[in-house]
Design an enzyme around this catalytic site. Sequence first.
Site, PDB file in Angstrom:
ATOM      1  N   ASP A  35     -26.923 -10.270  -5.489  1.00  0.00           N
ATOM      2  CA  ASP A  35     -25.950  -9.936  -4.447  1.00  0.00           C
ATOM      3  C   ASP A  35     -25.012  -8.780  -4.804  1.00  0.00           C
ATOM      4  O   ASP A  35     -24.440  -8.753  -5.901  1.00  0.00           O
ATOM      5  CB  ASP A  35     -25.054 -11.142  -4.160  1.00  0.00           C
ATOM      6  CG  ASP A  35     -25.815 -12.381  -3.757  1.00  0.00           C
ATOM      7  OD1 ASP A  35     -27.043 -12.326  -3.657  1.00  0.00           O
ATOM      8  OD2 ASP A  35     -25.159 -13.424  -3.557  1.00  0.00           O
ATOM      9  N   GLN A  51     -24.168  -9.129  -8.758  1.00  0.00           N
ATOM     10  CA  GLN A  51     -24.635 -10.241  -9.576  1.00  0.00           C
ATOM     11  C   GLN A  51     -25.647  -9.713 -10.583  1.00  0.00           C
ATOM     12  O   GLN A  51     -26.618  -9.051 -10.212  1.00  0.00           O
ATOM     13  CB  GLN A  51     -25.260 -11.314  -8.702  1.00  0.00           C
ATOM     14  CG  GLN A  51     -24.271 -12.039  -7.800  1.00  0.00           C
ATOM     15  CD  GLN A  51     -23.424 -13.017  -8.581  1.00  0.00           C
ATOM     16  OE1 GLN A  51     -23.815 -14.151  -8.833  1.00  0.00           O
ATOM     17  NE2 GLN A  51     -22.236 -12.588  -8.979  1.00  0.00           N
ATOM     18  N   GLU A 217     -24.406 -18.229   3.048  1.00  0.00           N
ATOM     19  CA  GLU A 217     -23.854 -17.531   1.903  1.00  0.00           C
ATOM     20  C   GLU A 217     -23.277 -16.183   2.330  1.00  0.00           C
ATOM     21  O   GLU A 217     -23.548 -15.691   3.413  1.00  0.00           O
ATOM     22  CB  GLU A 217     -24.937 -17.303   0.833  1.00  0.00           C
ATOM     23  CG  GLU A 217     -25.463 -18.586   0.211  1.00  0.00           C
ATOM     24  CD  GLU A 217     -26.377 -18.321  -0.973  1.00  0.00           C
ATOM     25  OE1 GLU A 217     -26.140 -18.924  -2.028  1.00  0.00           O
ATOM     26  OE2 GLU A 217     -27.325 -17.523  -0.827  1.00  0.00           O
TER      27      GLU A 217
END
Length: 519
Positions: A35, A51, A217
């Site tokens: 991400d 990430q 998310e």
Amino acid sequence: MSSSLDAARPETAPAVTPRFRPAIHFTAQDTWLNDPNGLVFHDGLYHLFFQNNPYGSVWGNMSWGHATSPDLLRWTEHPVAIAGDETEDIFSGSVVVDHGNTSGFGTAGAPALVAIYTSAFKPGTEHSGTQAQSLAYSSDSGMTWQKYGGNPVLTRDSAHFRDPKVFRYHSGASAYWVMVAVEAQQQKVVLYRSDDLKTWDFLSDFGPANADAGEWECPDLFPLAVDGDPEDMKWVLIVNVNPGAVAGGSGGQYFVGQFDGVSFVPDAGSLAAPTGVTSLPDESATAEALQQCLWLDWGRDCYAAVSFSDVPDEKRIIIGWMNNWDYANQLPTAPWRSSMTLARELKLKSISGTARLVQYPVLAGPEEELFRAGTIELGSEALTLPDAVPGTAQVIEAEITPGTAERVELRLLASSDGRQGTLLSYTPGSGRLTLDRTRSGDTSFHGKFASVESAPVALEDGVLKLLIVVDQCSVEVFAQDGTVVLTDLVYPDADSRETRLSAQGGTATVLKLVVSTPA
């Protein structure tokens, strides 16, 4: 802490798939990424945190990697910014420039960058098994970071409370911070407010709605003017979902509505599908319901897309992770794995009386033009365009009137013998644009990779408009000025570089055709 991580990193193997390394999409040098996080423009640079597994090329050891760019195309990777440790993994979040020094981490003249991220607490720690929101701050334009001693600043004692996107909300003479996060397994967006980024009060929640059987998310919430009219402002709520996206696996949906500083209320036109669409008992009914949702991207490989803060001229620019959790850890690249999509500028456009997002890739000029043609009558004999060139990206712009053709086909990254290629086709009869990667090259690394994606595309005055970006291992298609987008990864053989355009079952007319490469 980042320097110790670099010192501890094992020596990596030589790059074995250099031909797949994108030219204008960001990849980490030799590690895993997923991400995008902490997207912010500051001091003339776009900051992309992400990430990152600093120790390998599969998911794990979550930390925040860091890269910067002057133009969203040329990226410089920096040492790990916020490192996971024995207490926590560093999950997704956002960065704000604390201009008013509300947090006290900087000064009025030298505001700090403040990262709001999810702490995924490890077994045996004080908050074991929970996800909560924490802070880190930087006084040197994002190059080094200090974790706040009072972390976490917001907890719900939940195992799936994550992905905070924070922005400054102005209401008359007052202003405060708003956090948009998720209770992932409840399919809820949860909103909080704060005056200092440290103490948070609950505002409201939203969901479940539309595609809601997978985890929610990486939310985002921001205003945009409809058709550029400042008197007609709407709010866009992005919610990424995994699994259960329209093309399968991971994807990003969005809602258009209003936000009053407390609650987000979607327009009726955003709630086009019934709740629970991904869990309907009949697969065909589920697929049809998903077609009615609003999707950022109809392809398989655009996930966790969120927007940059503080972009000049109040532009809204997003970037996503170009991958899918169905096969993310198995992509056939080394020593890195995964890349980001191109950055895309978002606008709201009124389409049949309803506000819809349009996206256009950020492609800084000048570009080197490789081919240009005016009006061409197109039949089954393919028109050959310039080959894709190793190490560079290729941009194809086309305007086509399908005419009597049953199908218009553009074969990308194709082999000379016709055995291999990624097929982009438009069928006027069904009004569908299809991206077929079943014969695109290496599809054997995962059973779900070989796939065919399609999206509804209406002609504009009888014309199909396409902008296609091909970059070594990816194809991004922007149709009808970005009204519909499809993104897919592909892994062709080294000699599969040809590009061919044809019409099947009749003739079509090419009104515009330009092939270029970003300089």
